[in-house]
Write a protein that holds these residues in place. Structure first.
Motif, short mmCIF file in Angstrom:
data_model
loop_
_atom_site.label_atom_id
_atom_site.label_comp_id
_atom_site.label_asym_id
_atom_site.label_seq_id
_atom_site.Cartn_x
_atom_site.Cartn_y
_atom_site.Cartn_z
N ARG A 195 0.75 -1.30 -0.08
CA ARG A 195 -0.01 -0.16 -0.02
C ARG A 195 0.87 1.21 -0.11
N VAL A 196 2.17 1.27 0.69
CA VAL A 196 2.70 2.60 0.99
C VAL A 196 3.44 2.75 -0.49
N PRO A 197 4.03 2.00 -1.20
CA PRO A 197 4.23 2.58 -2.66
C PRO A 197 3.29 2.95 -3.59
N LEU A 198 2.14 2.15 -3.43
CA LEU A 198 0.95 2.50 -4.14
C LEU A 198 0.54 3.87 -3.88
N TRP A 199 0.46 4.27 -2.56
CA TRP A 199 -0.25 5.71 -2.03
C TRP A 199 0.74 6.80 -2.80
N GLU A 200 2.07 6.42 -2.88
CA GLU A 200 2.90 7.46 -3.16
C GLU A 200 2.78 7.78 -4.89
N LEU A 201 2.59 6.97 -5.52
CA LEU A 201 2.07 7.03 -6.94
C LEU A 201 0.71 7.56 -7.26
N VAL A 202 -0.11 7.34 -6.29
CA VAL A 202 -1.43 8.03 -6.16
C VAL A 202 -1.38 9.34 -5.97
N ASP A 203 -0.83 9.64 -4.86
CA ASP A 203 -0.48 11.09 -4.58
C ASP A 203 -0.35 11.94 -5.80
N ARG A 204 0.57 11.43 -6.57
CA ARG A 204 1.34 12.33 -7.74
C ARG A 204 0.24 12.36 -8.63
N GLU A 205 -0.88 11.29 -8.97
CA GLU A 205 -1.97 11.42 -10.01
C GLU A 205 -2.81 12.46 -9.41
N ILE A 206 -3.23 12.34 -7.97
CA ILE A 206 -4.10 13.22 -7.38
C ILE A 206 -3.60 14.84 -7.65
#
Length: 432
Positions: free
Chosen positions: A284-295
């Motif tokens: 989840r942690v690496p996923l959240w990092e990538l999602v935050d960039r898209e947000i």
């Protein structure tokens, strides 16, 4: 108004109230995703497109039931809408987001499904008291949990995931964990509420829920269960305190919650690494990092309701390639709201939650005889679950339906109780 009824050809009479109760219970059972998706899924819980098409069919009678009951109780529905305008505003966002969605057709189809889910929430809120809804959920979740235990004994291969974790009658262990956690809350609430007279059955379902929760290994569900028992203590203490004492308790609880969140943010990963556990929280942690960039790329309006996590979106494909697995969502409900609607969608949601929590606590303190405790705990439990899962604004999902039902019920009855020096259910019924 008298109780309406239907008469069959042979003579027996079926009351509309029985239709409402059975219809609501069956609707919630299907919306949990129990049994049928498991029968249509692969060994790892994956659903093919044809299976997903088949699973849409049971939704049609649920939608028909919702429309029928809504028509029969339209004045009460309008009252519920007027007393909380933020809920219909949030419900309108998925439809509005088709204007800027990267997948308009997908957004519109899913928005329609969400509409009927929220309408079912209105039905549950206006046709059931908190205690009646507790009993309805007690029987519905009890069926899911008992079936999970039975199928794990009769057919262990079917009820177990490839990694050995129990999934019961659901397609994934995490889903079993969520509903086991809710079952533990509901069974505990029935034990506390002696007016239902189901203590023996509650003990059995509580034990079954604990078995399913432990066997699923879902950390999100385990943490939510721990939070639930802490909240039961908090709300019980809040009810017994004086006005000044309640202020002190609330301030202490808020400071404690903020302190825990800050501590988790700072020390959780180092603690997991020291214990030899997965510090990425199962990716989840690496996923959240990538999602935050898209947000941040579409921070104002987002990508459209549930349009981001699709095969046609290159940004989602890029994330899947980076993390090495096809995440179906952000595993964080708050991030998925930002992906769908941006900051403009998060604002009304953020305004609605504190107001709902305050109304729920007010009802529990001044109208406790009608059993508001479990709905208050349920609301915050789901908020906690969404820190590592994505449940907010999900169509055809029983947990989100219950979450919305709680918010609607709080706003529906809080004005009645606040305006009555001696709150009673009869006064509430007249106002509704």
């Amino acid at each position: 108004m008298g109780v309406a009824s239907l008469r069959t050809a042979s003579g027996p009479t079926i009351s509309w109230r029985a239709i409402e109760c059975w219809g609501a219970g069956i609707s919630l059972f299907f919306q949990t995703g129990a049994l049928l998706p498991l029968m249509l899924s692969d060994a790892d819980g994956t659903l093919s497109e044809s299976a997903k098409s088949i699973l849409r069919l049971p939704c049609l009678p649920i939608y028909a039931f919702t429309i029928l009951v809504l028509i029969r109780n339209f004045p009460q529905f309008l009252t519920a809408v007027r007393r909380n305008l933020i809920v219909p505003l949030i419900l309108a966002l998925p439809f509005l987001s088709t204007l800027w969605s990267i997948g308009p057709s997908s957004t519109l189809r899913r928005a329609i499904g969400l509409l009927f889910c929220v309408l079912l929430s209105y039905i549950l809120a206006i046709r059931f008291t908190p205690r009646q809804l507790l009993f309805l959920l007690f029987t519905t979740l009890g069926a899911c949990i008992l079936l999970s235990v039975v199928i794990s004994v009769v057919s262990p291969a079917l009820a177990t995931m490839p990694d050995g974790a129990m999934r019961g009658v659901f397609v994934h262990k995490n889903v079993l964990g969520w509903y086991a956690s809710l079952m533990i809350l509901v069974a505990t609430a029935v034990l506390i509420d002696d007016k239902l007279g189901l203590r023996r059955t509650a003990f059995i379902l509580l034990a079954a829920g604990i078995i399913c929760l432990a066997s699923s290994g879902s950390m999100t569900a385990i943490i939510a269960t721990i939070v639930a028992f802490c909240l039961i203590g908090f709300y019980s203490l809040l009810q017994r305190s004086s006005s000044i004492g309640r202020i002190v308790i609330v301030l202490f609880f808020i400071q404690l919650s903020v302190g825990i969140l800050i501590s988790l943010h700072e020390f959780l990963v180092p603690a997991l690494e020291a214990l030899g556990k997965d510090a990425t929280l199962t990716g989840r942690v690496p996923l959240w990092e990538l999602v935050d960039r898209e947000i941040s790329d579409r921070w104002l309006l987002g990508y459209g309701y549930q349009a981001f996590w699709t095969d046609a979106n290159p940004e989602a494909t890029h994330i899947w390639t980076k993390i090495g697995w096809a995440a179906p969502h952000s595993h964080n409900g708050y991030r998925d709201i930002l992906l769908s609607f941006g900051v403009m969608g998060m604002i009304p949601f953020a305004l609605m939650l504190p107001h709902a929590i305050r109304q729920g606590a007010f009802l529990h303190c001044y109208d406790a005889q009608y059993g508001w405790l479990w709905l208050n705990v349920l609301t915050i439990m789901i908020l906690v679950m969404n820190l590592t899962e994505s449940i907010f604004l999900v169509q055809n999902d029983a947990i989100f339906i219950l979450f919305t039902t709680a918010i609607i019920m709080f706003s529906l009855y809080a004005p009645v109780v606040s305006s009555s020096p001696s709150p009673s259910w009869q006064a509430s019924r007249v106002a509704v």
